[in-house]
Write a protein that holds these residues in place. Structure first.
Motif, PDB file in Angstrom:
ATOM      1  N   VAL A  57      46.703  31.472  49.035  1.00 15.47           N
ATOM      2  CA  VAL A  57      47.570  31.409  47.852  1.00 15.47           C
ATOM      3  C   VAL A  57      48.485  30.193  47.961  1.00 15.47           C
ATOM      4  CG1 VAL A  57      49.372  32.614  46.537  1.00 15.47           C
ATOM      5  CG2 VAL A  57      47.489  33.908  47.581  1.00 15.47           C
ATOM      6  N   PRO A  58      48.660  29.424  46.861  1.00 16.37           N
ATOM      7  CA  PRO A  58      49.533  28.241  46.918  1.00 16.37           C
ATOM      8  C   PRO A  58      50.965  28.594  47.300  1.00 16.37           C
ATOM      9  CG  PRO A  58      48.223  28.268  44.900  1.00 16.37           C
ATOM     10  CD  PRO A  58      48.036  29.597  45.539  1.00 16.37           C
ATOM     11  N   SER A  59      51.645  27.664  47.926  1.00 16.15           N
ATOM     12  CA  SER A  59      53.021  27.896  48.358  1.00 16.15           C
ATOM     13  C   SER A  59      53.951  28.169  47.180  1.00 16.15           C
ATOM     14  CB  SER A  59      53.522  26.696  49.158  1.00 16.15           C
ATOM     15  OG  SER A  59      53.415  25.494  48.389  1.00 16.15           O
ATOM     16  N   ALA A  60      53.619  27.621  46.004  1.00 19.20           N
ATOM     17  CA  ALA A  60      54.445  27.850  44.826  1.00 19.20           C
ATOM     18  C   ALA A  60      54.465  29.314  44.404  1.00 19.20           C
ATOM     19  CB  ALA A  60      53.940  26.990  43.665  1.00 19.20           C
ATOM     20  N   HIS A  61      53.480  30.089  44.876  1.00 22.38           N
ATOM     21  CA  HIS A  61      53.396  31.505  44.499  1.00 22.38           C
ATOM     22  C   HIS A  61      53.495  32.414  45.717  1.00 22.38           C
ATOM     23  CE1 HIS A  61      52.427  30.306  40.430  1.00 22.38           C
ATOM     24  NE2 HIS A  61      51.431  29.553  40.872  1.00 22.38           N
ATOM     25  N   GLY A  62      54.185  31.955  46.749  1.00 22.40           N
ATOM     26  CA  GLY A  62      54.456  32.798  47.898  1.00 22.40           C
ATOM     27  C   GLY A  62      53.432  32.753  49.005  1.00 22.40           C
ATOM     28  N   GLY A  63      52.492  31.812  48.940  1.00 22.28           N
ATOM     29  CA  GLY A  63      51.460  31.718  49.968  1.00 22.28           C
ATOM     30  C   GLY A  63      51.647  30.510  50.863  1.00 22.28           C
ATOM     31  N   PHE A  64      50.588  30.182  51.598  1.00 20.97           N
ATOM     32  CA  PHE A  64      50.626  29.059  52.529  1.00 20.97           C
ATOM     33  C   PHE A  64      49.754  27.898  52.092  1.00 20.97           C
ATOM     34  CE2 PHE A  64      51.515  32.826  55.222  1.00 20.97           C
ATOM     35  CZ  PHE A  64      52.803  32.491  55.604  1.00 20.97           C
ATOM     36  N   GLY A 102      45.665  29.882  33.807  1.00 22.14           N
ATOM     37  CA  GLY A 102      46.864  29.143  33.449  1.00 22.14           C
ATOM     38  C   GLY A 102      48.002  29.442  34.393  1.00 22.14           C
ATOM     39  N   GLU A 103      49.037  28.634  34.329  1.00 21.53           N
ATOM     40  CA  GLU A 103      50.170  28.778  35.240  1.00 21.53           C
ATOM     41  C   GLU A 103      50.866  30.120  35.064  1.00 21.53           C
ATOM     42  OE1 GLU A 103      52.685  28.185  38.244  1.00 21.53           O
ATOM     43  OE2 GLU A 103      50.945  26.948  37.731  1.00 21.53           O
ATOM     44  N   ALA A 104      50.972  30.599  33.829  1.00 19.93           N
ATOM     45  CA  ALA A 104      51.662  31.875  33.590  1.00 19.93           C
ATOM     46  C   ALA A 104      50.920  33.034  34.257  1.00 19.93           C
ATOM     47  CB  ALA A 104      51.789  32.121  32.092  1.00 19.93           C
ATOM     48  N   LEU A 105      49.588  33.049  34.143  1.00 19.58           N
ATOM     49  CA  LEU A 105      48.806  34.118  34.745  1.00 19.58           C
ATOM     50  C   LEU A 105      48.834  34.027  36.272  1.00 19.58           C
ATOM     51  CD1 LEU A 105      47.088  36.563  34.063  1.00 19.58           C
ATOM     52  CD2 LEU A 105      45.081  35.078  33.999  1.00 19.58           C
ATOM     53  N   CYS A 106      48.808  32.810  36.785  1.00 21.84           N
ATOM     54  CA  CYS A 106      48.911  32.634  38.236  1.00 21.84           C
ATOM     55  C   CYS A 106      50.252  33.148  38.745  1.00 21.84           C
ATOM     56  CB  CYS A 106      48.743  31.161  38.601  1.00 21.84           C
ATOM     57  SG  CYS A 106      47.046  30.541  38.499  1.00 21.84           S
ATOM     58  N   ALA A 107      51.317  32.834  38.040  1.00 20.11           N
ATOM     59  CA  ALA A 107      52.645  33.288  38.447  1.00 20.11           C
ATOM     60  C   ALA A 107      52.755  34.808  38.378  1.00 20.11           C
ATOM     61  CB  ALA A 107      53.710  32.645  37.560  1.00 20.11           C
ATOM     62  N   GLU A 108      51.992  35.408  37.488  1.00 16.32           N
ATOM     63  CA  GLU A 108      52.028  36.863  37.343  1.00 16.32           C
ATOM     64  C   GLU A 108      51.257  37.574  38.458  1.00 16.32           C
ATOM     65  OE1 GLU A 108      50.056  40.170  34.322  1.00 16.32           O
ATOM     66  OE2 GLU A 108      50.527  38.170  33.545  1.00 16.32           O
ATOM     67  N   VAL A 214      34.288  46.830  27.313  1.00 16.07           N
ATOM     68  CA  VAL A 214      35.478  46.930  28.163  1.00 16.07           C
ATOM     69  C   VAL A 214      36.475  45.844  27.765  1.00 16.07           C
ATOM     70  CG1 VAL A 214      36.336  46.744  30.526  1.00 16.07           C
ATOM     71  CG2 VAL A 214      34.161  47.905  30.072  1.00 16.07           C
ATOM     72  N   PRO A 215      37.706  46.207  27.463  1.00 12.60           N
ATOM     73  CA  PRO A 215      38.708  45.181  27.130  1.00 12.60           C
ATOM     74  C   PRO A 215      38.984  44.287  28.325  1.00 12.60           C
ATOM     75  CG  PRO A 215      39.729  47.351  27.330  1.00 12.60           C
ATOM     76  CD  PRO A 215      38.257  47.574  27.370  1.00 12.60           C
ATOM     77  N   ALA A 216      39.080  42.990  28.058  1.00 13.48           N
ATOM     78  CA  ALA A 216      39.244  42.016  29.137  1.00 13.48           C
ATOM     79  C   ALA A 216      40.199  40.916  28.704  1.00 13.48           C
ATOM     80  CB  ALA A 216      37.899  41.422  29.525  1.00 13.48           C
ATOM     81  N   ARG A 217      40.814  40.313  29.693  1.00 12.24           N
ATOM     82  CA  ARG A 217      41.771  39.230  29.455  1.00 12.24           C
ATOM     83  C   ARG A 217      41.210  37.941  30.044  1.00 12.24           C
ATOM     84  NH1 ARG A 217      47.893  39.471  32.006  1.00 12.24           N
ATOM     85  NH2 ARG A 217      48.685  37.480  31.193  1.00 12.24           N
ATOM     86  N   PRO A 218      40.953  36.942  29.235  1.00 14.58           N
ATOM     87  CA  PRO A 218      40.397  35.695  29.776  1.00 14.58           C
ATOM     88  C   PRO A 218      41.396  34.989  30.686  1.00 14.58           C
ATOM     89  CG  PRO A 218      41.000  35.412  27.465  1.00 14.58           C
ATOM     90  CD  PRO A 218      41.168  36.866  27.774  1.00 14.58           C
ATOM     91  N   LEU A 219      40.885  34.393  31.765  1.00 19.08           N
ATOM     92  CA  LEU A 219      41.769  33.647  32.659  1.00 19.08           C
ATOM     93  C   LEU A 219      42.267  32.375  31.991  1.00 19.08           C
ATOM     94  CD1 LEU A 219      40.208  33.883  36.239  1.00 19.08           C
ATOM     95  CD2 LEU A 219      41.611  35.523  34.992  1.00 19.08           C
ATOM     96  N   ALA A 220      41.422  31.785  31.168  1.00 22.84           N
ATOM     97  CA  ALA A 220      41.767  30.569  30.434  1.00 22.84           C
ATOM     98  C   ALA A 220      41.040  30.630  29.093  1.00 22.84           C
ATOM     99  CB  ALA A 220      41.364  29.330  31.236  1.00 22.84           C
ATOM    100  N   ASP A 221      41.043  29.549  28.361  1.00 18.35           N
ATOM    101  CA  ASP A 221      40.347  29.501  27.083  1.00 18.35           C
ATOM    102  C   ASP A 221      38.848  29.661  27.324  1.00 18.35           C
ATOM    103  OD1 ASP A 221      39.355  29.064  24.575  1.00 18.35           O
ATOM    104  OD2 ASP A 221      40.013  26.977  24.427  1.00 18.35           O
TER     105      ASP A 221
END
Length: 378
Positions: A57-64, A102-108, A214-221
């Motif tokens: 996980v990137p350092s910006a999101h609590g990883g290494f 997207g950045e918002a989903l990554c941050a979530e 099944v309802p799904a949420r796309p990671l990006a467009d």
């Protein structure tokens, strides 16, 4: 390329080795495998405390922010212990999110993956695909502002403990087309999603997913086929490198068990390891083991330092070579044990099972040999 571990990596490897010795001895592993979930929640918590779940996980999101090279000694140690904890699907999910969300989903999502409080499964393989990396029959359909998925996925790792699943689906195109692919986030309890759980031959928990609207949420467009394909290919490449590291760890354990057995088993008053023919066989196994080690390193470099087509060729070579050489080590170790090596109660046969499962994931040795031949002939 310098593959020496730094002080932090060495400390992590030592801690992980101690953890596996304490919680994943062979009899303990058998108990974990026989449990309902097939895993050990306390071991997972210890892995999170050691920072293993945060490596990818990137350092910006609590990883290494570690790549395949940082993960190689970790996965190697887990493979050596025949560990059943679902770190592989967790890393694949983190890789797919970094590359395709997207950045918002990554941050979530990524912080919870980093601290181990959330788990995700990776659902990409389909029965009809037969090791084809682009084969996707699962369809994504837009209904108003929402998306739904229809299809089926096989060999979904980490499914039993996952709160969400990252699912590959096709927006358009034929089943084997590299275009028209996308990734979606699906809640594990979503309506229309059916699970059939089972165990792989090495006792790893897995599942078959059936999706009906099944309802799904796309990671990006989803219309951006390049983004979806890039994320899928990146996750599969990471999976190949980690499977190579895992097979290397299992082969090391098989080799160690065989050498220990030759030094302790006695016939006619002396250790059977003094037999010249058996010593030659051990030397051949050592060559196979070092070949597997070198190619596992090459796979990690190919993922972290991609250089176009040559990196994909290196991954094909690595999966082909590590699968074959690790299998040779395990076969040799079982044969050196004699009849006891075939029993359920002895660890060496389980090393071969683990290698077989990892060889089948992300394309087996034969599939990668065929892709390599096709690429070199072009």
């Amino acid at each position: 390329m310098n593959f020496e571990l730094d002080d932090e990596q060495r400390a992590l490897q030592d801690s992980l080795t101690r953890l596996m010795a304490e919680r994943y001895g062979f009899e303990q592993r058998r108990a974990h495998a026989a449990s309902e979930g097939g895993q050990d929640p306390q071991t997972w918590q210890h892995l999170a405390e050691l920072g293993v779940t945060a490596l990818a996980v990137p350092s910006a999101h609590g990883g290494f922010g570690g790549g395949a090279r940082a993960l190689l000694p970790v996965i190697q140690a887990l493979g050596g212990a025949l560990c059943l904890e679902p770190l592989l699907p967790q890393v694949l999910a983190a890789t797919a999110l970094q590359r395709g969300a997207g950045e918002a989903l990554c941050a979530e999502l990524l912080p919870a993956l980093a601290d181990g409080s959330a788990r995700m499964a990776w659902a990409h393989d389909e029965i009809a695909g037969r090791h084809s990396p682009c084969w996707i029959e699962t369809r994504a359909t837009r209904r108003g502002s929402d998306w739904v998925l229809d299809g089926a996925k096989a060999h979904v790792l980490g499914a039993g403990s996952a709160g969400h699943v990252i699912v590959s689906a096709r927006i358009d195109g034929s089943a084997d087309s590299p275009a028209g692919r996308a990734l979606f986030l699906v809640d594990a309890g979503a309506p229309g999603l059916q699970w059939r759980t089972y165990r792989l031959v090495d006792d790893t928990p897995a599942a078959e997913l059936r999706l009906a609207a099944v309802p799904a949420r796309p990671l990006a467009d989803p219309a951006d086929g390049d983004a979806g394909g890039h994320a899928i290919d990146g996750a599969v490449a990471m999976g190949i490198a980690l499977a190579c590291a895992d097979m290397l760890g299992a082969a090391e354990t098989a080799n160690r068990l065989a050498v220990d057995y030759l030094h302790t088993r006695k016939q006619f008053g002396r250790a059977i390891g003094e037999n010249q023919a058996l010593r030659h066989r051990v030397a051949e196994m050592r060559v196979d083991l070092e070949m597997a080690r070198s190619m596992a390193m090459a796979a990690a470099v190919a993922v972290d330092l991609p250089e176009g087509d040559e990196s994909s060729l290196d991954l094909h070579r690595a999966k082909l070579c590590v699968g074959r050489h690790a299998r040779e080590v395990a076969h040799g170790a079982i044969q050196l044990h004699g009849g006891i090596g075939m029993t359920e109660e002895y660890a060496v046969g389980h090393c071969l099972r683990r290698i077989h499962v990892m060889d089948q994931l992300f394309g087996d040795s034969g599939a990668h040999a065929a892709r390599l031949a096709t690429a070199l002939a072009a």
